[in-house]
Design an enzyme around this catalytic site. Structure first.
Site, PDB file in Angstrom:
ATOM      1  N   LYS A 115       5.802 -14.096  -6.329  1.00 27.31           N
ATOM      2  CA  LYS A 115       6.247 -14.514  -4.773  1.00 27.31           C
ATOM      3  C   LYS A 115       5.958 -15.843  -4.477  1.00 27.31           C
ATOM      4  O   LYS A 115       6.394 -16.074  -3.670  1.00 27.31           O
ATOM      5  CB  LYS A 115       4.979 -13.607  -4.058  1.00 27.31           C
ATOM      6  CG  LYS A 115       5.536 -12.126  -3.989  1.00 27.31           C
ATOM      7  CD  LYS A 115       4.734 -11.569  -2.825  1.00 27.31           C
ATOM      8  CE  LYS A 115       5.110 -10.058  -2.800  1.00 27.31           C
ATOM      9  NZ  LYS A 115       4.421  -9.151  -1.737  1.00 27.31           N
ATOM     10  N   LYS A 197      14.277  -4.958 -11.885  1.00 28.65           N
ATOM     11  CA  LYS A 197      13.838  -3.784 -11.028  1.00 28.65           C
ATOM     12  C   LYS A 197      14.402  -3.930  -9.654  1.00 28.65           C
ATOM     13  O   LYS A 197      15.116  -4.801  -9.006  1.00 28.65           O
ATOM     14  CB  LYS A 197      12.315  -4.176 -10.740  1.00 28.65           C
ATOM     15  CG  LYS A 197      11.691  -3.097 -10.185  1.00 28.65           C
ATOM     16  CD  LYS A 197      10.156  -3.558  -9.895  1.00 28.65           C
ATOM     17  CE  LYS A 197      10.238  -3.406  -8.114  1.00 28.65           C
ATOM     18  NZ  LYS A 197       8.730  -3.368  -7.536  1.00 28.65           N
ATOM     19  N   LYS A 200      13.716  -4.260  -2.684  1.00 22.79           N
ATOM     20  CA  LYS A 200      14.194  -4.335  -1.453  1.00 22.79           C
ATOM     21  C   LYS A 200      14.640  -5.471  -0.892  1.00 22.79           C
ATOM     22  O   LYS A 200      15.645  -5.426  -0.125  1.00 22.79           O
ATOM     23  CB  LYS A 200      13.277  -3.720  -0.545  1.00 22.79           C
ATOM     24  CG  LYS A 200      11.745  -4.242  -0.328  1.00 22.79           C
ATOM     25  CD  LYS A 200      10.714  -3.315   0.139  1.00 22.79           C
ATOM     26  CE  LYS A 200       9.175  -4.140   0.064  1.00 22.79           C
ATOM     27  NZ  LYS A 200       8.212  -3.016   0.738  1.00 22.79           N
TER      28      LYS A 200
END
Ligand code: TRP
Length: 331
Positions: A115, A197, A200
């Site tokens: 992040k 992965k 979203k």
């Protein structure tokens, strides 16, 4: 009130639209605990603000995440459904646990590294201490079991370490939680890049299937899914795209890998992708309908949040008075 059932806690962030990866890897499993455990399912808005949010969207998504919990089969009478910021003890215990969490431990968290690479303009302290707030969520309820996706495994291990460290210093205070990581649908991969992965926030919208996508969108996305150059429908490490589709098909139909391989033996990718799209769209149809119904009644969602928060606060209070006493805060 006597509480003899074991405790389950999990949380979902009200940020971004949830994907079938979130659904299969975590939320779909939540309702299996409702009968045998005391269950707390939380919309973690405090965690969401570790990256910048548009206020109106955060508010809307908080309602949506709660509605989605319910649409995925969580009955508000059998589960405690609530919003994290409605129970201030999360923030309070979060701060306390910050003081029992090491800089080095937080520095090793892969989610923080990912992040902070992605949000390099906003590497704030909250993003760094995210895992100790997550530990607070879990430990506040004396949680025994935490159903999460595999990506949260490292955070869960840290929660255990923090609990054990605290118990070591002050004597038994927190239950040391176990993770419940579903192994059958551990990781749903991107449809466009099946070695990473499904996320979203992927800018390629064809790579991601959202729980609330329309049937047409779902089928279109699966038609475009990346497979490989041979044409065999077989689960194998060197066929990540096909394997991912087999996992998804199996998850929605309840079939094993072998059953799926047998069903599609000798058939082409076109057929297979259509079948996966249809199984996924049909599996999600009831969720989508129930979600729409729930979102049309805000007052009901607010009533659920309110009674969930009251119930959660009752349990939180017990842990907090114990923690305060042990640490040496004046009562
Ligand atoms: N970190 C989790 C995620 O991103 C969300 C979360 C916050 C959580 N607190 C939790 C999950 C406590 C389980 C238990 O998915």
């Amino acid at each position: 009130m006597i509480q003899d059932k074991k405790i389950v806690f999990s949380g979902v962030q009200p940020s971004g639209n949830l994907t079938i990866g979130n659904y299969l890897g975590a939320i779909k499993n939540f309702s299996r605990f409702s009968d045998d455990y005391k269950t707390f399912y939380c919309v973690v808005d405090l965690h969401a603000i570790t990256v910048r949010q548009v206020p109106a969207e955060l508010r809307r998504r908080t309602y949506e995440t709660l509605a989605l919990y319910m649409a995925c089969g969580l009955d508000e009478k059998k589960n405690t459904l609530f919003v994290q910021s409605h129970v201030p003890a999360h923030a309070e215990l979060g701060w306390i646990l910050d003081c029992y969490t090491m800089f080095g431990e937080l520095s090793r968290m892969t989610q923080f590294k990912d992040k902070s690479a992605k949000h390099s303009q906003n590497i704030n302290a909250g993003l760094f201490t995210y895992p100790s707030l997550m530990a607070a969520d879990i430990l506040l309820y004396q949680t025994d079991l935490v159903p999460v996706g595999i990506d949260q495994k490292q955070h869960l291990e840290l929660s255990r370490d923090i609990a054990m460290r605290f118990n070591q210093i002050y004597g038994d205070t927190f239950t040391v939680p176990e993770g419940y990581i579903s192994t059958d649908t551990m990781k749903i991969m991107s449809l466009a890049e099946p070695t990473s992965k499904m996320s979203k926030s992927d800018p390629n919208q064809n790579a991601v299937v959202y729980i609330l996508d329309s049937k047409d969108d779902i089928i279109r996305k699966f038609k475009k899914a990346v497979t490989d150059s041979d044409s065999e429908i077989r689960f194998s490490e060197d066929k990540p795209g096909v394997s991912n589709l087999i996992t998804i098909y199996g998850a929605f139909t309840g079939k094993s890998v072998e059953e799926v391989e047998r069903e599609f033996a000798g058939r082409g990718y076109g057929d297979f992708k259509l079948a996966v799209g249809e199984a996924c769209a049909d599996g999600l149809a009831p969720v989508r309908e129930e979600f729409a119904r729930l979102m049309a009644d805000k007052a009901h969602l607010e009533a659920v949040m309110k009674s969930g928060a009251d119930e959660a606060a009752y349990y939180a209070r017990k842990t907090m008075s114990k923690v305060r006493r042990k640490i040496g805060f004046v009562n």
